[in-house]
Design an enzyme around this catalytic site. Sequence first.
Site, mmCIF file in Angstrom:
data_model
loop_
_atom_site.group_PDB
_atom_site.id
_atom_site.type_symbol
_atom_site.label_atom_id
_atom_site.label_comp_id
_atom_site.label_asym_id
_atom_site.label_seq_id
_atom_site.Cartn_x
_atom_site.Cartn_y
_atom_site.Cartn_z
ATOM 1 N N GLU A 308 0.785 -1.223 0.000
ATOM 2 C CA GLU A 308 0.000 0.000 0.000
ATOM 3 C C GLU A 308 0.819 1.276 0.000
ATOM 4 O O GLU A 308 0.455 2.259 0.649
ATOM 5 C CB GLU A 308 -0.935 0.002 1.211
ATOM 6 C CG GLU A 308 -0.257 0.035 2.578
ATOM 7 C CD GLU A 308 0.094 -1.306 3.167
ATOM 8 O OE1 GLU A 308 0.369 -1.370 4.380
ATOM 9 O OE2 GLU A 308 0.096 -2.313 2.418
ATOM 10 N N HIS A 332 -8.318 -3.685 -1.192
ATOM 11 C CA HIS A 332 -7.539 -3.808 0.052
ATOM 12 C C HIS A 332 -6.466 -2.727 0.140
ATOM 13 O O HIS A 332 -6.377 -2.016 1.145
ATOM 14 C CB HIS A 332 -6.897 -5.193 0.122
ATOM 15 C CG HIS A 332 -6.156 -5.450 1.396
ATOM 16 N ND1 HIS A 332 -6.745 -6.038 2.491
ATOM 17 C CD2 HIS A 332 -4.876 -5.186 1.762
ATOM 18 C CE1 HIS A 332 -5.878 -6.124 3.477
ATOM 19 N NE2 HIS A 332 -4.707 -5.609 3.051
ATOM 20 N N GLU A 333 -5.666 -2.604 -0.916
ATOM 21 C CA GLU A 333 -4.575 -1.629 -0.859
ATOM 22 C C GLU A 333 -5.105 -0.201 -0.829
ATOM 23 O O GLU A 333 -4.537 0.672 -0.153
ATOM 24 C CB GLU A 333 -3.618 -1.840 -2.040
ATOM 25 C CG GLU A 333 -3.059 -3.245 -2.178
ATOM 26 C CD GLU A 333 -2.439 -3.795 -0.903
ATOM 27 O OE1 GLU A 333 -2.024 -3.005 -0.034
ATOM 28 O OE2 GLU A 333 -2.374 -5.033 -0.778
ATOM 29 N N HIS A 336 -6.107 0.857 2.631
ATOM 30 C CA HIS A 336 -4.978 1.271 3.465
ATOM 31 C C HIS A 336 -4.771 2.790 3.442
ATOM 32 O O HIS A 336 -4.102 3.330 4.331
ATOM 33 C CB HIS A 336 -3.691 0.588 3.003
ATOM 34 C CG HIS A 336 -3.418 -0.723 3.662
ATOM 35 N ND1 HIS A 336 -3.282 -0.860 5.031
ATOM 36 C CD2 HIS A 336 -3.244 -1.976 3.147
ATOM 37 C CE1 HIS A 336 -3.026 -2.127 5.324
ATOM 38 N NE2 HIS A 336 -2.994 -2.825 4.195
ATOM 39 N N GLU A 355 -3.990 -3.948 9.396
ATOM 40 C CA GLU A 355 -4.511 -4.982 8.506
ATOM 41 C C GLU A 355 -5.931 -5.429 8.840
ATOM 42 O O GLU A 355 -6.705 -5.737 7.938
ATOM 43 C CB GLU A 355 -3.568 -6.189 8.493
ATOM 44 C CG GLU A 355 -2.165 -5.861 8.009
ATOM 45 C CD GLU A 355 -2.115 -5.329 6.577
ATOM 46 O OE1 GLU A 355 -3.140 -5.346 5.886
ATOM 47 O OE2 GLU A 355 -1.025 -4.894 6.160
ATOM 48 N N ASP A 411 8.088 -10.100 10.461
ATOM 49 C CA ASP A 411 7.569 -10.750 9.266
ATOM 50 C C ASP A 411 6.884 -12.074 9.583
ATOM 51 O O ASP A 411 6.271 -12.676 8.703
ATOM 52 C CB ASP A 411 8.697 -11.011 8.256
ATOM 53 C CG ASP A 411 9.189 -9.747 7.592
ATOM 54 O OD1 ASP A 411 8.493 -8.719 7.691
ATOM 55 O OD2 ASP A 411 10.271 -9.775 6.979
ATOM 56 N N TYR A 419 -5.222 -9.960 10.112
ATOM 57 C CA TYR A 419 -6.146 -9.645 9.032
ATOM 58 C C TYR A 419 -7.570 -10.097 9.372
ATOM 59 O O TYR A 419 -8.492 -9.300 9.460
ATOM 60 C CB TYR A 419 -5.707 -10.337 7.737
ATOM 61 C CG TYR A 419 -4.498 -9.743 7.067
ATOM 62 C CD1 TYR A 419 -4.623 -8.979 5.915
ATOM 63 C CD2 TYR A 419 -3.222 -9.963 7.565
ATOM 64 C CE1 TYR A 419 -3.516 -8.448 5.275
ATOM 65 C CE2 TYR A 419 -2.108 -9.433 6.946
ATOM 66 C CZ TYR A 419 -2.253 -8.678 5.797
ATOM 67 O OH TYR A 419 -1.144 -8.143 5.179
#
Length: 647
Positions: A308, A332-333, A336, A355, A411, A419
């Site tokens: 994003e 979705h992006e 953001h 998220e 990560d 999410y």
Amino acid sequence: MRHSILSLCLVAALAAGCSRDAAPPAATASKEAATVTAADQKSTAVVDEFSYAEPSKVRINDLALMLNVDFDKKELGGSATYTLDWTDPKATQLVLDSRDITVEKVVGERADGKWEDLTWKIGDKDKTLGSKFVIESPSRNKRIRVTYHTSPDASGLQWLTPAMTEGKKTPFMFSQSQQIHARSWVPLQDTPQVRFTYTAHVTSPKDTMVLMSADNDPKAARDGDYTFAMPQKIPSYLLAIAAGDLVFQPISGRAGVWAEPAMVKKAAKEFDDTEKMMQTAERLYGPYRWERYDILVLPPSFPYGGMENPRMTFATPTVIVGDKSLVSLVAHELAHSWSGNLVTFSTPKDSWLNEGFTSYVENRIVEDLYGKPAADMEKVISRNELAAEYKEIDPKLQVLAQRPGTVTNPDDSSSSTVYTKGAWFLQFLEERYGRDVFDPFLKGYFDHFAFQSIPTTTFIEYAKANLLDKYPGKVSEAELDEWIYQPGVPANAPKTVSPRFDAVDAARKAWLDAGTLPAKDATAKWSTQEWVHFIDGMPETLKPEPLAALDAAYHFTGTPNGEIAQRWYPLAVRSGYTQANDAIAAFLERIGRRKLIMPTYNELVKTPAGLKLAQDTFAKARPGYHPITTDSVEAAIAKAQQATAKQ
């Protein structure tokens, strides 16, 4: 970032933006008590365990970059100039995050405008955090400049030869800064707590177009000399750059697509609902505050679905399948732009604030544009994945607000938690209060905390004041606490059913029971989501003969649809359906998106023959993989080799 299950019409963080396109969470984490308390959060809310920076003493307010793109050396070289706000009167050090960066010179601007050499030191390298970069500034310089160059192996950059691109003529480079990879190409206070404006002057070969997460001009001349400005303050993980043979195709007056020439028109057609998505999000949650919204379609090696980066979403080409069935990646992006880019989590342990909110907003956009059945299918798929993941992972990874030290690398969080559980929690609030209350609440939340980075505790305080206290009797503090701080999914979670999936379930059962294939007039209308649900519901293994019959009827092997491939190929591997091996190898060589390829690698390494195929394929594919993807594949193969050695 796009990590959710489908990128649809509808779609396991990493981050690192959008499987989750995240690395699977470790199932072997410490088994200490999973409960996180509000007190735990409050006492540590502003501590980012993944950064050396000390923003309570000094902060970067503005960043000025001077960079050169060198494809031959695979490095960015130049300088970064920081305009600083010294908030602690006793502070005389600027502590930055760095990873594999070679520093050549550090200077500070004196009160008289002249520049003076400063003393600096880079500490030992930590595998996750990189190196602590300490600059001594006895006079507390208002501006400090670092001259440096990156490593060819920078974790946040990928360099592609012409052969790895669509056009096969021009090399390509792109960044992936989330979660903590910006420090590999710019020494920074690499924590979401610090937001800054930035400008950049970038030079490159003249046949290369350079783009950044800034004010890209669709009409800019391709001349090897580019300037950029980002006037809104952003955190470091949203700093982005790309360079290659890129051209522009408009979608609307404020949105368009950048891609290689052979891809740009196809991508623009696939994403032509972008302006409608923007208008829907604005109607629900307030104005879009970033001027333009463009999409850069990257080569297939991009490790995620999407990232994003403000004004310039980076997107995988794997969602361009010709029928718009995967374009909710854009939803979705784009979402953001409100949840994440506008209101940002202050530490990676609060990443659900990015998220979870984004997945909720995405689903609302999908519902508005494509209908409730489409949105409900996506909910069901993601929640089925969440349930499967929760059978295996440590309960400590199942809480929205993590305790410090839960993961050693940001990560490696549970993407299903941040999410799917995050979005589910917001749906719970929506249903308890009603959309007539919850929509204005969320719009007010985005406005109130615009361009700020906040911890979970700040959201809770805001929710208590503007929902729980304002509308008493609908949600208790105990329920809020259970959703945020306890593992698993509360029993009071709202249920979602999908009549279209009921029909798919019936068709699958008929085939499993009697070998009767679904009627063609029915399957011809199935969306990607229905096919995904059809395969997901299969037994763990099937005999090769039934698989061959399915394959002959529906041509799963060799499918261009990555969402179907990432489910069909693992089933084929588990079932010994070796007829698919050539297509599996070709798929793994062509695609670098982790979410799509790791399920197949993880199944291949379980048998000696499969491990050999995985190793041989990886050897060919590795030059085209992003470092983040390479690390994941190497870890899967190494684990299998160790297990074999012990036998």
